[in-house]
Design a protein around this motif. Structure first.
Motif, PDB file in Angstrom:
ATOM      1  N   PRO A   1       0.836  -1.210   0.000  1.00  0.00           N
ATOM      2  CA  PRO A   1       0.000   0.000   0.000  1.00  0.00           C
ATOM      3  C   PRO A   1       0.869   1.257   0.000  1.00  0.00           C
ATOM      4  CG  PRO A   1      -0.778  -1.565   1.633  1.00  0.00           C
ATOM      5  CD  PRO A   1       0.541  -2.081   1.159  1.00  0.00           C
ATOM      6  N   ALA A   2       0.384   2.317  -0.624  1.00  0.00           N
ATOM      7  CA  ALA A   2       1.129   3.573  -0.717  1.00  0.00           C
ATOM      8  C   ALA A   2       1.395   4.173   0.663  1.00  0.00           C
ATOM      9  CB  ALA A   2       0.367   4.572  -1.584  1.00  0.00           C
ATOM     10  N   ALA A   3       0.619   3.798   1.658  1.00  0.00           N
ATOM     11  CA  ALA A   3       0.857   4.307   3.009  1.00  0.00           C
ATOM     12  C   ALA A   3       2.234   3.906   3.519  1.00  0.00           C
ATOM     13  CB  ALA A   3      -0.227   3.794   3.958  1.00  0.00           C
ATOM     14  N   ARG A   4       2.817   2.874   2.913  1.00  0.00           N
ATOM     15  CA  ARG A   4       4.143   2.409   3.323  1.00  0.00           C
ATOM     16  C   ARG A   4       5.226   2.918   2.366  1.00  0.00           C
ATOM     17  NH1 ARG A   4       4.170  -3.887   4.364  1.00  0.00           N
ATOM     18  NH2 ARG A   4       6.248  -3.283   5.144  1.00  0.00           N
ATOM     19  N   ALA A   5       4.929   3.962   1.609  1.00  0.00           N
ATOM     20  CA  ALA A   5       5.850   4.429   0.571  1.00  0.00           C
ATOM     21  C   ALA A   5       7.234   4.762   1.115  1.00  0.00           C
ATOM     22  CB  ALA A   5       5.259   5.644  -0.149  1.00  0.00           C
ATOM     23  N   GLU A   6       7.296   5.462   2.244  1.00  0.00           N
ATOM     24  CA  GLU A   6       8.598   5.861   2.779  1.00  0.00           C
ATOM     25  C   GLU A   6       9.467   4.641   3.081  1.00  0.00           C
ATOM     26  OE1 GLU A   6      10.501   8.530   6.460  1.00  0.00           O
ATOM     27  OE2 GLU A   6       8.329   8.454   6.118  1.00  0.00           O
ATOM     28  N   GLU A   7       8.872   3.643   3.683  1.00  0.00           N
ATOM     29  CA  GLU A   7       9.590   2.425   4.033  1.00  0.00           C
ATOM     30  C   GLU A   7      10.024   1.657   2.782  1.00  0.00           C
ATOM     31  OE1 GLU A   7       8.631  -1.734   6.475  1.00  0.00           O
ATOM     32  OE2 GLU A   7       7.043  -0.259   6.067  1.00  0.00           O
ATOM     33  N   VAL A   8       9.118   1.552   1.820  1.00  0.00           N
ATOM     34  CA  VAL A   8       9.420   0.815   0.594  1.00  0.00           C
ATOM     35  C   VAL A   8      10.505   1.527  -0.218  1.00  0.00           C
ATOM     36  CG1 VAL A   8       8.467  -0.015  -1.595  1.00  0.00           C
ATOM     37  CG2 VAL A   8       7.116  -0.212   0.505  1.00  0.00           C
ATOM     38  N   LEU A   9      10.416   2.847  -0.297  1.00  0.00           N
ATOM     39  CA  LEU A   9      11.412   3.603  -1.051  1.00  0.00           C
ATOM     40  C   LEU A   9      12.791   3.503  -0.399  1.00  0.00           C
ATOM     41  CD1 LEU A   9       9.345   6.787  -1.956  1.00  0.00           C
ATOM     42  CD2 LEU A   9      10.023   4.946  -3.482  1.00  0.00           C
ATOM     43  N   ALA A  10      12.840   3.524   0.912  1.00  0.00           N
ATOM     44  CA  ALA A  10      14.122   3.385   1.604  1.00  0.00           C
ATOM     45  C   ALA A  10      14.731   2.014   1.338  1.00  0.00           C
ATOM     46  CB  ALA A  10      13.931   3.596   3.099  1.00  0.00           C
ATOM     47  N   THR A  11      13.902   0.983   1.325  1.00  0.00           N
ATOM     48  CA  THR A  11      14.389  -0.361   1.020  1.00  0.00           C
ATOM     49  C   THR A  11      14.924  -0.423  -0.408  1.00  0.00           C
ATOM     50  OG1 THR A  11      12.873  -1.410   2.569  1.00  0.00           O
ATOM     51  CG2 THR A  11      13.697  -2.772   0.762  1.00  0.00           C
ATOM     52  N   TYR A  12      14.231   0.232  -1.318  1.00  0.00           N
ATOM     53  CA  TYR A  12      14.679   0.234  -2.716  1.00  0.00           C
ATOM     54  C   TYR A  12      16.038   0.923  -2.840  1.00  0.00           C
ATOM     55  CZ  TYR A  12      14.480   0.646  -7.810  1.00  0.00           C
ATOM     56  OH  TYR A  12      14.753   0.549  -9.147  1.00  0.00           O
ATOM     57  N   ARG A  13      16.207   2.018  -2.143  1.00  0.00           N
ATOM     58  CA  ARG A  13      17.486   2.738  -2.195  1.00  0.00           C
ATOM     59  C   ARG A  13      18.619   1.857  -1.679  1.00  0.00           C
ATOM     60  NH1 ARG A  13      15.954   6.810   0.361  1.00  0.00           N
ATOM     61  NH2 ARG A  13      16.799   6.420   2.439  1.00  0.00           N
ATOM     62  N   GLU A  14      18.388   1.181  -0.570  1.00  0.00           N
ATOM     63  CA  GLU A  14      19.420   0.314   0.003  1.00  0.00           C
ATOM     64  C   GLU A  14      19.666  -0.913  -0.875  1.00  0.00           C
ATOM     65  OE1 GLU A  14      17.812  -0.507   3.820  1.00  0.00           O
ATOM     66  OE2 GLU A  14      17.952   1.583   4.514  1.00  0.00           O
ATOM     67  N   LEU A  15      18.595  -1.488  -1.401  1.00  0.00           N
ATOM     68  CA  LEU A  15      18.709  -2.685  -2.229  1.00  0.00           C
ATOM     69  C   LEU A  15      19.517  -2.407  -3.493  1.00  0.00           C
ATOM     70  CD1 LEU A  15      17.810  -5.623  -2.910  1.00  0.00           C
ATOM     71  CD2 LEU A  15      15.802  -4.623  -4.006  1.00  0.00           C
ATOM     72  N   THR A  16      19.205  -1.314  -4.167  1.00  0.00           N
ATOM     73  CA  THR A  16      19.888  -1.019  -5.430  1.00  0.00           C
ATOM     74  C   THR A  16      21.333  -0.600  -5.228  1.00  0.00           C
ATOM     75  OG1 THR A  16      18.968   1.229  -5.369  1.00  0.00           O
ATOM     76  CG2 THR A  16      17.770  -0.432  -6.669  1.00  0.00           C
ATOM     77  N   ALA A  17      21.688  -0.239  -4.013  1.00  0.00           N
ATOM     78  CA  ALA A  17      23.082   0.121  -3.739  1.00  0.00           C
ATOM     79  C   ALA A  17      23.967  -1.105  -3.596  1.00  0.00           C
ATOM     80  CB  ALA A  17      23.159   0.967  -2.470  1.00  0.00           C
ATOM     81  N   THR A  18      23.369  -2.268  -3.311  1.00  0.00           N
ATOM     82  CA  THR A  18      24.173  -3.458  -3.017  1.00  0.00           C
ATOM     83  C   THR A  18      23.811  -4.681  -3.852  1.00  0.00           C
ATOM     84  OG1 THR A  18      22.636  -4.098  -1.244  1.00  0.00           O
ATOM     85  CG2 THR A  18      24.508  -2.700  -0.633  1.00  0.00           C
ATOM     86  N   ALA A  19      22.741  -4.636  -4.616  1.00  0.00           N
ATOM     87  CA  ALA A  19      22.263  -5.824  -5.332  1.00  0.00           C
ATOM     88  C   ALA A  19      23.287  -6.321  -6.345  1.00  0.00           C
ATOM     89  CB  ALA A  19      20.946  -5.511  -6.040  1.00  0.00           C
ATOM     90  N   SER A  20      23.378  -7.633  -6.479  1.00  0.00           N
ATOM     91  CA  SER A  20      24.247  -8.230  -7.492  1.00  0.00           C
ATOM     92  C   SER A  20      23.672  -7.955  -8.875  1.00  0.00           C
ATOM     93  CB  SER A  20      24.345  -9.737  -7.268  1.00  0.00           C
ATOM     94  OG  SER A  20      23.116 -10.373  -7.614  1.00  0.00           O
ATOM     95  N   PRO A  21      24.508  -8.028  -9.926  1.00  0.00           N
ATOM     96  CA  PRO A  21      24.005  -7.759 -11.286  1.00  0.00           C
ATOM     97  C   PRO A  21      22.925  -8.724 -11.738  1.00  0.00           C
ATOM     98  CG  PRO A  21      26.407  -7.691 -11.221  1.00  0.00           C
ATOM     99  CD  PRO A  21      25.961  -8.237  -9.903  1.00  0.00           C
ATOM    100  N   GLU A  22      22.813  -9.871 -11.080  1.00  0.00           N
ATOM    101  CA  GLU A  22      21.778 -10.840 -11.461  1.00  0.00           C
ATOM    102  C   GLU A  22      20.379 -10.399 -11.035  1.00  0.00           C
ATOM    103  OE1 GLU A  22      25.668 -12.760 -11.441  1.00  0.00           O
ATOM    104  OE2 GLU A  22      24.595 -11.669  -9.863  1.00  0.00           O
ATOM    105  N   LEU A  23      20.306  -9.405 -10.156  1.00  0.00           N
ATOM    106  CA  LEU A  23      19.007  -8.936  -9.662  1.00  0.00           C
ATOM    107  C   LEU A  23      18.696  -7.552 -10.216  1.00  0.00           C
ATOM    108  CD1 LEU A  23      16.531  -9.235  -7.803  1.00  0.00           C
ATOM    109  CD2 LEU A  23      17.907  -8.187  -5.975  1.00  0.00           C
TER     110      LEU A  23
END
Length: 481
Positions: free
Chosen positions: A233-255
């Motif tokens: 839900p969009a109500a969790r946008a801040e949390e989801v966006l923060a996870t995306y920022r952290e994930l894309t900073a460390t994700a392997s090229p396969e993801l």
């Protein structure tokens, strides 16, 4: 056929006698169509219904010889000419209003050389055509993520998709093309033969001729990968966006994870109570060892309680077509997009604010993570440039034809684009530019590569025969420091 009036390259009109058009028809093996004739309406049907253009003539080549005949006819009669591959370009460059459109859709051959890990595909192919054949051998090349997109337009503008993080732009995997240039000559271009032309094609190819076939490098991918959509839900946008920022900073090229802020569609996989509600979604593709997928997805799973969870093992070709229905042909599309090298909290807060206020039911705020292999090459490795880019982002509007709020929707996307532009690296993905983007936007896209492109345009197309595109005008003057 009676005499035919067409638009010239300068914008004036010319009336060709019936015998001139008939002589041209006799040179072709494929159809030559005029308005009102069977097949014409299908030939000019393109994805973006906002684009309303009607060519005076459409050629549908059955081979390279027809393309040569069409290019010579257009040049000799000074005609405005366009090239239609899959017809999926946002700016509608597939059609030349009042001119001659060369519709490549009959050229759909695909030949896979599994031993050499190469595929050669004709210019009328769509992504799904290529994926279908290469996946027989568990092979793929980086193309897009909508299977109905044409390979030609996508590749000539650079091309990105789920495999870009591992293997680069589509043009980083392009080995060779056959191309008909403005003088009507058929040329082979690769890193050794017509190397300067090959360099230009790899990112600005719309300007230099009509490519009739593409040969790509293939990689081991699939046939089973892991992916799909997951949303909260969009109500969790801040949390989801923060996870995306952290994930894309460390994700392997396969993801690869694309983030989309949108309203949930009334689809069977969405709970009825969520239909039309604002959500934060991830489009996920994992092409690594499936035994390690849960480790790779740990940050995503840690969010918990998704409103939609379609993540699962599935055929790569199926994942490539899974978003097709989200972009129906004939709807109106209007986008404003940019490149970014990083995600800051300020940037993501702006994205969240725009998503929360978006008045377009089919509107989206999109972040596509593409950083990885493209960053490992020099800026002048192909015309595409933009080697510092890690994300493509923007506001994307979609609405049905005749929507009474269309003007409001379009203005909102334009204003959102202005707000988002301050976070841009300064470049822009050429395939996402709209018809209103002019020379300065094109110049900014190619950056330091623009001067060389201008010189090559003056060499290969000095009369600007190929101008119905994001054009590099041969008489332009590049800015110098």
């Amino acid at each position: 056929m009676t005499q035919t009036t067409l638009v010239t390259r300068s914008g004036s009109t010319i009336t060709l006698p019936a015998e001139t058009v008939e002589s041209f028809r006799q040179q072709l093996r494929g159809p030559l169509l005029a308005p009102g004739e069977p097949g014409f309406d299908d030939a000019i049907r393109i994805w973006n219904g906002m684009v309303e253009k009607t060519p005076a003539l459409v050629v549908q080549p059955t081979g390279t010889a027809d393309v040569v005949a069409a290019v010579n006819f257009a040049r000799e009669n000074d005609l405005l000419v366009s090239v239609k591959g899959g017809g999926h370009n946002i700016g509608g460059t597939a059609l030349a209003d009042g001119g001659l459109t060369i519709d490549m859709s009959n050229l759909r051959g695909v030949i896979v050389d599994a031993d050499r890990r190469q595929v050669t595909a004709q210019a009328g192919c769509k992504l799904g055509d290529v994926d279908r054949e290469t996946q027989l051998f568990g092979l793929a090349t980086p193309l897009g993520f909508i299977s109905k997109t044409g390979i030609a337009g996508l590749t000539l503008g650079g091309g990105f998709g789920y495999l870009t993080r591992r293997f680069g732009w589509a043009v980083d995997n392009l080995l060779e093309v056959e191309i008909v240039t403005a003088d009507g000559q058929v040329r082979r271009a690769n890193s050794e033969e017509n190397a300067d032309l090959f360099w230009a094609i790899r990112g600005a190819g719309h300007n230099f001729g009509i490519v009739t076939s593409f040969t790509y490098r293939l990689h081991e991918v699939g046939p089973t990968v892991y992916g799909g959509l997951i949303a909260w839900p969009a109500a969790r946008a801040e949390e989801v966006l923060a996870t995306y920022r952290e994930l894309t900073a460390t994700a392997s090229p396969e993801l690869t994870v694309f983030q989309v802020l949108m309203r949930a569609p009334p689809a069977p996989f969405v709970p009825p109570e969520a239909h039309g509600e604002r959500i934060c979604a991830f489009a996920v593709c994992y092409t690594g060892d499936l035994d390690t997928v849960e480790d790779a997805l740990t940050p995503i799973r840690a969010l918990g309680d998704p409103v939609v969870d379609m993540l699962q093992p599935l055929p790569y070709a199926q994942l490539q077509s899974s978003l097709d229905d989200t972009e129906p042909t004939g709807h109106h599309y209007y986008w404003k997009t940019e490149f970014a090298s990083e995600l800051t909290p300020e940037f993501q807060a702006t994205v969240a604010e725009l998503a929360a206020e978006c008045p377009i039911p089919g509107g989206q705020l999109v972040l596509a993570h593409i950083g990885g292999a493209i960053n490992d090459r020099a800026d002048d490795d192909g015309a595409i440039g933009n080697r510092d880019v890690r994300f493509v982002y923007g506001a994307a509007g979609m609405w049905e034809p005749d929507n009474p709020n269309a003007a409001e929707f379009r203005q909102w996307v334009k204003d959102a684009g202005t707000r988002l532009q301050s976070f841009s690296t300064g470049g822009n993905y050429i395939n996402f530019q709209t018809a209103e983007d002019g020379e300065e936007r094109v110049r900014a896209t190619y950056g330091a590569n623009y001067d060389r492109l201008l010189e090559l345009k003056q060499t290969y197309d000095p009369d600007n025969v190929f101008r119905v595109n994001r054009n590099i005008h041969p008489q332009a003057r590049a800015e110098r420091p």
